[in-house]
Design a protein around this motif. Structure first.
Motif, PDB file in Angstrom:
ATOM      1  N   LYS A 162       0.841  -1.215   0.000  1.00  0.00           N
ATOM      2  CA  LYS A 162       0.000   0.000   0.000  1.00  0.00           C
ATOM      3  C   LYS A 162       0.869   1.256   0.000  1.00  0.00           C
ATOM      4  O   LYS A 162       0.544   2.256  -0.650  1.00  0.00           O
ATOM      5  CB  LYS A 162      -0.965  -0.020   1.190  1.00  0.00           C
ATOM      6  CG  LYS A 162      -2.159  -0.946   0.943  1.00  0.00           C
ATOM      7  CD  LYS A 162      -3.225  -0.826   1.999  1.00  0.00           C
ATOM      8  CE  LYS A 162      -2.857  -1.624   3.207  1.00  0.00           C
ATOM      9  NZ  LYS A 162      -3.863  -1.626   4.266  1.00  0.00           N
ATOM     10  N   ALA A 214      -5.001  -5.177  -0.429  1.00  0.00           N
ATOM     11  CA  ALA A 214      -3.806  -4.558  -1.037  1.00  0.00           C
ATOM     12  C   ALA A 214      -3.794  -4.817  -2.542  1.00  0.00           C
ATOM     13  O   ALA A 214      -3.479  -3.935  -3.339  1.00  0.00           O
ATOM     14  CB  ALA A 214      -2.539  -5.108  -0.383  1.00  0.00           C
ATOM     15  N   MET A 273      -6.268  -2.708  -4.392  1.00  0.00           N
ATOM     16  CA  MET A 273      -5.699  -1.378  -4.623  1.00  0.00           C
ATOM     17  C   MET A 273      -4.695  -1.426  -5.786  1.00  0.00           C
ATOM     18  O   MET A 273      -4.620  -0.518  -6.598  1.00  0.00           O
ATOM     19  CB  MET A 273      -5.005  -0.856  -3.349  1.00  0.00           C
ATOM     20  CG  MET A 273      -5.942  -0.600  -2.191  1.00  0.00           C
ATOM     21  SD  MET A 273      -7.236   0.589  -2.627  1.00  0.00           S
ATOM     22  CE  MET A 273      -8.699  -0.419  -2.586  1.00  0.00           C
ATOM     23  N   ALA A 298      -8.845   1.926   2.468  1.00  0.00           N
ATOM     24  CA  ALA A 298      -7.599   1.677   1.726  1.00  0.00           C
ATOM     25  C   ALA A 298      -7.449   2.669   0.573  1.00  0.00           C
ATOM     26  O   ALA A 298      -6.361   3.174   0.317  1.00  0.00           O
ATOM     27  CB  ALA A 298      -7.569   0.237   1.212  1.00  0.00           C
ATOM     28  N   ILE A 345      -4.262   5.345   0.086  1.00  0.00           N
ATOM     29  CA  ILE A 345      -3.306   5.472  -1.034  1.00  0.00           C
ATOM     30  C   ILE A 345      -3.581   6.714  -1.891  1.00  0.00           C
ATOM     31  O   ILE A 345      -2.836   7.008  -2.813  1.00  0.00           O
ATOM     32  CB  ILE A 345      -3.230   4.190  -1.912  1.00  0.00           C
ATOM     33  CG1 ILE A 345      -4.539   3.942  -2.651  1.00  0.00           C
ATOM     34  CG2 ILE A 345      -2.812   2.980  -1.102  1.00  0.00           C
ATOM     35  CD1 ILE A 345      -4.383   2.916  -3.766  1.00  0.00           C
TER      36      ILE A 345
END
Ligand code: NDP
Length: 277
Positions: free
Chosen positions: A15, A267, A270, A55, A59
């Motif tokens: 991340k 993760a 993302m 998340a 980011i």
């Protein structure tokens, strides 16, 4: 000594790397926005959706959230997907599964544009993986490959056994291990001599959905064991498909539950969202 593969730390590292990549891509004028659709109010889904939005914020990408009532019709959901497919601002679309019983999951998955299919469930994404072309890869199995790579575990030439053949975990997992040049065997509920097959594995990936089913009798000395399963026990604690206490002493490396494969799924979602920027 058994190495405990720390999925929490590895997912955090990913991340953080993505956060930098997002900042760089934004500098080039690129943007990303993940649209998350939830139909009904399954408590677990609400937690997953919340974590996905968090998340995104971490980011540095936008997210839109659509919380639709349980009684939403399939046509209403399809129209929303069409609208988001056509919206140039939205770069990723995710429908949190499961959807209520009156909605056909396959129809929904197939309606999401393959260009925005960040879950990697669309038949075009799965087909691309199958023939080795570029495309979104299902997040949990992609996360398993990252765990192995970040832990410096070689896959090429290894005997890899996957237990489970679901469309979202087992099948893409086996294709990814094959892509990494593993020698792959896929087991399922009709497999004969499951123990003997598993005992051949240098790398054993367990995705059966049965709490603690895999004990030390299935494990070759020094094997790497990846436990995809996740279950809440009566005492409120989480456990996997692997009986960690008996298996860990026999392995060279193992993922714990919680803190192994679980954190990698978000993760890798993302990762897919950023790769669509
Ligand atoms: P499914 O129930 O869709 O698939 C289970 C697979 O295991 C099937 O292929 C089934 O075989 C096989 N299986 C079941 N029982 C046996 C048995 N006794 N012997 C051999 N094979 C068996 O599950 P999923 O793939 O969706 O999920 C697997 C696990 O991973 C679950 O615990 C789930 O909660 C967890 N999970 C975790 C995620 C994470 O982020 N950590 C994400 C997704 C899932 P058959 O095909 O013959 O029926």
């Amino acid at each position: 000594m058994t190495k405990i593969i720390d999925g929490k730390a590895i997912s955090q590292k990913i991340k953080d790397e993505l956060k930098e990549e997002v900042a760089r891509k934004k500098g080039e004028g690129k943007e990303a926005c993940l649209a998350v659709i939830q139909v009904g109010k399954y408590p677990a889904s609400t937690v997953y959706v919340g974590n996905k939005k968090k998340a995104c914020a971490y980011i540095g990408i936008d997210s839109q959230s659509y919380e639709l009532p349980e009684e939403t019709s399939q046509d209403e959901l399809l129209s929303l997907i069409d609208k988001l497919n056509d919206d140039p601002k939205v770069t990723g679309i995710l429908v949190q599964l499961p959807v209520p019983g009156h909605i056909d999951e396959d129809t929904i998955i197939k309606r999401i544009s393959p260009l925005k299919d960040v879950d990697g469930f669309h038949p075009m994404s799965v087909g691309a993986l199958c023939i080795g072309e570029k495309g979104f890869v299902s997040c949990t199995p992609a996360g398993v490959i990252k765990l192995l790579k970040y832990s410096d575990i070689e896959i090429a030439g290894k005997e890899c056994v996957v237990i489970g053949r679901s469309n979202i975990v087992g099948k893409p997992m086996s294709l990814l291990l094959l892509r990494e040049n593993g020698t792959v065997t896929v087991c399922h509920s009709k497999t004969k001599n499951l123990k003997e097959v598993c005992k051949r594995a240098d790398i054993l990936v367990v995705a059966i959905g049965r709490p603690k089913m895999i004990n030390e009798e299935y494990i070759k000395d020094g094997a790497v064991v990846i436990d995809v399963g996740i279950h809440r026990m009566e005492n409120g604690k989480l456990c996997g498909d692997v009986d960690y206490e008996s298996v860990a002493p026999k392995c060279s490396a193992i993922t714990p539950v919680p803190g192994g494969v679980g954190p990698m799924t978000i993760a890798m979602l993302m990762y897919n969202v950023v790769s669509a920027m």
